[in-house]
Write a protein that holds these residues in place. Structure first.
Motif, mmCIF file in Angstrom:
data_model
loop_
_atom_site.group_PDB
_atom_site.id
_atom_site.type_symbol
_atom_site.label_atom_id
_atom_site.label_comp_id
_atom_site.label_asym_id
_atom_site.label_seq_id
_atom_site.Cartn_x
_atom_site.Cartn_y
_atom_site.Cartn_z
ATOM 1 N N PRO A 181 0.798 -1.234 0.000
ATOM 2 C CA PRO A 181 0.000 0.000 0.000
ATOM 3 C C PRO A 181 0.826 1.278 0.000
ATOM 4 O O PRO A 181 0.462 2.253 -0.648
ATOM 5 C CB PRO A 181 -0.817 -0.127 1.291
ATOM 6 N N ASP A 182 1.934 1.292 0.748
ATOM 7 C CA ASP A 182 2.762 2.498 0.789
ATOM 8 C C ASP A 182 3.264 2.871 -0.595
ATOM 9 O O ASP A 182 3.262 4.047 -0.980
ATOM 10 C CB ASP A 182 3.955 2.288 1.729
ATOM 11 N N ALA A 183 3.725 1.883 -1.343
ATOM 12 C CA ALA A 183 4.244 2.139 -2.686
ATOM 13 C C ALA A 183 3.133 2.622 -3.606
ATOM 14 O O ALA A 183 3.354 3.497 -4.449
ATOM 15 C CB ALA A 183 4.895 0.875 -3.238
ATOM 16 N N VAL A 184 1.933 2.052 -3.486
ATOM 17 C CA VAL A 184 0.800 2.472 -4.320
ATOM 18 C C VAL A 184 0.440 3.916 -4.021
ATOM 19 O O VAL A 184 0.253 4.737 -4.928
ATOM 20 C CB VAL A 184 -0.411 1.553 -4.100
ATOM 21 N N ARG A 185 0.338 4.266 -2.742
ATOM 22 C CA ARG A 185 -0.002 5.640 -2.371
ATOM 23 C C ARG A 185 1.047 6.627 -2.879
ATOM 24 O O ARG A 185 0.723 7.690 -3.398
ATOM 25 C CB ARG A 185 -0.133 5.748 -0.849
ATOM 26 N N ALA A 186 2.322 6.277 -2.698
ATOM 27 C CA ALA A 186 3.394 7.168 -3.134
ATOM 28 C C ALA A 186 3.340 7.383 -4.644
ATOM 29 O O ALA A 186 3.526 8.504 -5.133
ATOM 30 C CB ALA A 186 4.748 6.597 -2.729
ATOM 31 N N ALA A 187 3.079 6.324 -5.404
ATOM 32 C CA ALA A 187 3.015 6.440 -6.866
ATOM 33 C C ALA A 187 1.799 7.256 -7.298
ATOM 34 O O ALA A 187 1.863 8.036 -8.259
ATOM 35 C CB ALA A 187 2.975 5.055 -7.498
ATOM 36 N N LEU A 188 0.674 7.101 -6.590
ATOM 37 C CA LEU A 188 -0.517 7.893 -6.903
ATOM 38 C C LEU A 188 -0.249 9.381 -6.734
ATOM 39 O O LEU A 188 -0.576 10.191 -7.600
ATOM 40 C CB LEU A 188 -1.679 7.472 -5.996
ATOM 41 N N VAL A 189 0.376 9.743 -5.618
ATOM 42 C CA VAL A 189 0.671 11.151 -5.364
ATOM 43 C C VAL A 189 1.708 11.665 -6.353
ATOM 44 O O VAL A 189 1.620 12.787 -6.844
ATOM 45 C CB VAL A 189 1.153 11.347 -3.911
ATOM 46 N N ARG A 190 2.695 10.827 -6.680
ATOM 47 C CA ARG A 190 3.723 11.203 -7.651
ATOM 48 C C ARG A 190 3.106 11.591 -8.985
ATOM 49 O O ARG A 190 3.495 12.597 -9.592
ATOM 50 C CB ARG A 190 4.682 10.024 -7.843
ATOM 51 N N ASP A 191 2.141 10.809 -9.462
ATOM 52 C CA ASP A 191 1.580 11.028 -10.793
ATOM 53 C C ASP A 191 0.414 12.008 -10.799
ATOM 54 O O ASP A 191 0.336 12.891 -11.656
ATOM 55 C CB ASP A 191 1.123 9.697 -11.389
ATOM 56 N N PHE A 192 -0.523 11.843 -9.845
ATOM 57 C CA PHE A 192 -1.741 12.656 -9.854
ATOM 58 C C PHE A 192 -1.619 13.937 -9.038
ATOM 59 O O PHE A 192 -2.300 14.914 -9.332
ATOM 60 C CB PHE A 192 -2.927 11.851 -9.295
ATOM 61 N N GLY A 193 -0.791 13.916 -7.994
ATOM 62 C CA GLY A 193 -0.821 15.016 -7.052
ATOM 63 C C GLY A 193 -2.018 14.858 -6.132
ATOM 64 O O GLY A 193 -2.820 13.932 -6.277
ATOM 65 N N ARG A 194 -2.166 15.755 -5.177
ATOM 66 C CA ARG A 194 -3.234 15.618 -4.182
ATOM 67 C C ARG A 194 -4.584 16.141 -4.659
ATOM 68 O O ARG A 194 -5.628 15.715 -4.186
ATOM 69 C CB ARG A 194 -2.824 16.334 -2.890
ATOM 70 N N THR A 195 -4.584 17.073 -5.614
ATOM 71 C CA THR A 195 -5.832 17.704 -6.032
ATOM 72 C C THR A 195 -6.826 16.707 -6.595
ATOM 73 O O THR A 195 -7.991 16.658 -6.192
ATOM 74 C CB THR A 195 -5.555 18.798 -7.079
#
Length: 326
Positions: A204-218
């Protein structure tokens, strides 16, 4: 005493050596082409199909698809329309075949063959797909009426290429990729999804980090969640929520599940997240992705996105291998 070879025999020997060298050269050239197109990794393949049931489809390597998903996610995060994503994908297909190459014409690098000497950024920045996509969109947004321009014209006004007409040939495949990776077309992207053994970051940590990396928080806030980047080396990440539920993680057996809430009526966002997870399945060791009553499973290329008997949860469910120590 040994006799010297006759001129005829010498000619035959030279021809044989020449032919052998030519065959080796062809093999090396073929190998280099494959390495260029696949980024040095053959790996499992991916396929994008038309959502119109017209039989149109294209195949890509897992690395190409992952880079395409990053380009689409960065565009969405910047509020760019699907047309901008299509232009960006067609450009990257022409410039690098969606491979993050470290060489090119003169000092050009990365997915878009951007040049440090021309002010696109440092070498390190340009070789970061998220940065490269972002700076491309930054320049595209400055092109007047780029949505109404022919794709090749819009791309050329950003790239200033010596071959401006070349972008047009990639429009059909870029259009299908864009439709899938911006969520306009449902269940149209599949990958073999076999784990990339060179990557250690899973869970899960890696998935969350990759999501934020690509999409950003917005964009993630629009799904009903605020996610912060977590540690990809075994540490616990922080999933926070101010007013809406955060993505949750649960563990069952040897796997973990990350659930991304999707607001009612936001199916496009849901399918973008689901397709993004499939595109990143090899690197992040994702085993299954479920959304809207459909499920994709790694290694099931012959039965992609099948219907499930379970009731749709309203969110995107991502099942990953558990990280060591979790």
């Amino acid at each position: 005493m040994l006799q010297s070879p006759t001129p005829k025999k010498r000619r035959r020997g030279r021809l044989f050596r020449f032919a052998s060298a030519f065959v080796v050269l062809l093999a090396v050239a073929g190998y280099l082409v494959v390495q260029y197109v696949t980024g040095g990794r053959g790996g499992p393949g991916c396929k994008v199909v038309s959502g119109k049931d017209d039989g149109q489809e294209y195949e890509f390597s897992q690395e190409q698809t992952m880079n395409a998903a990053t380009i689409a996610a960065v565009g969405t995060g910047r509020g760019m329309p699907a047309r901008a994503v299509t232009i960006a994908l067609a450009t990257a297909l022409q410039e690098s075949q969606l491979v993050n190459i470290q060489h090119g014409d003169l000092d050009s690098l990365g997915l878009f063959q951007q040049r440090p000497s021309q002010g696109w950024g440092t070498k390190k920045e340009i070789l970061d797909p998220t940065y490269a996509a972002g700076v491309f969109y930054e320049h595209l947004a400055k092109v007047d009426d780029y949505r109404k321009l022919p794709l090749t014209v819009a791309a050329q006004r950003v790239q200033r290429s010596g071959y401006p007409e070349a972008y047009a040939k990639h429009e059909p495949e870029a259009t299908l990729l864009s439709a899938a990776l911006t969520g306009q077309a449902a269940a149209t992207l599949t990958c073999q999804g076999l784990p990339d053994t060179t990557r250690a970051a899973v869970g899960p940590d890696a998935v969350r980090a990759a999501l934020v990396r690509d999409f950003g928080r917005t964009v993630l806030k629009e799904t009903g969640a605020e996610v912060t980047a977590g540690s990809t080396s075994g540490g616990k990440s922080k999933a926070e929520s101010k007013s809406t539920p955060a993505p949750s993680a649960s563990a069952t057996g040897g796997s973990s599940t990350v659930t991304l809430p999707v607001k009612s009526g936001s199916t496009r966002t849901g399918w973008q997240l689901a397709h993004w997870a499939v595109a990143n399945s090899s690197e992040l060791h994702i085993e299954r992705v479920s959304y809207a009553g459909r499920e994709w499973a790694a290694g099931s290329a012959d039965d992609p996105w099948h219907s499930t008997d379970t009731k749709a949860s309203g969110g995107v469910s991502i099942v990953t291998e558990r990280q060591v120590g979790q």
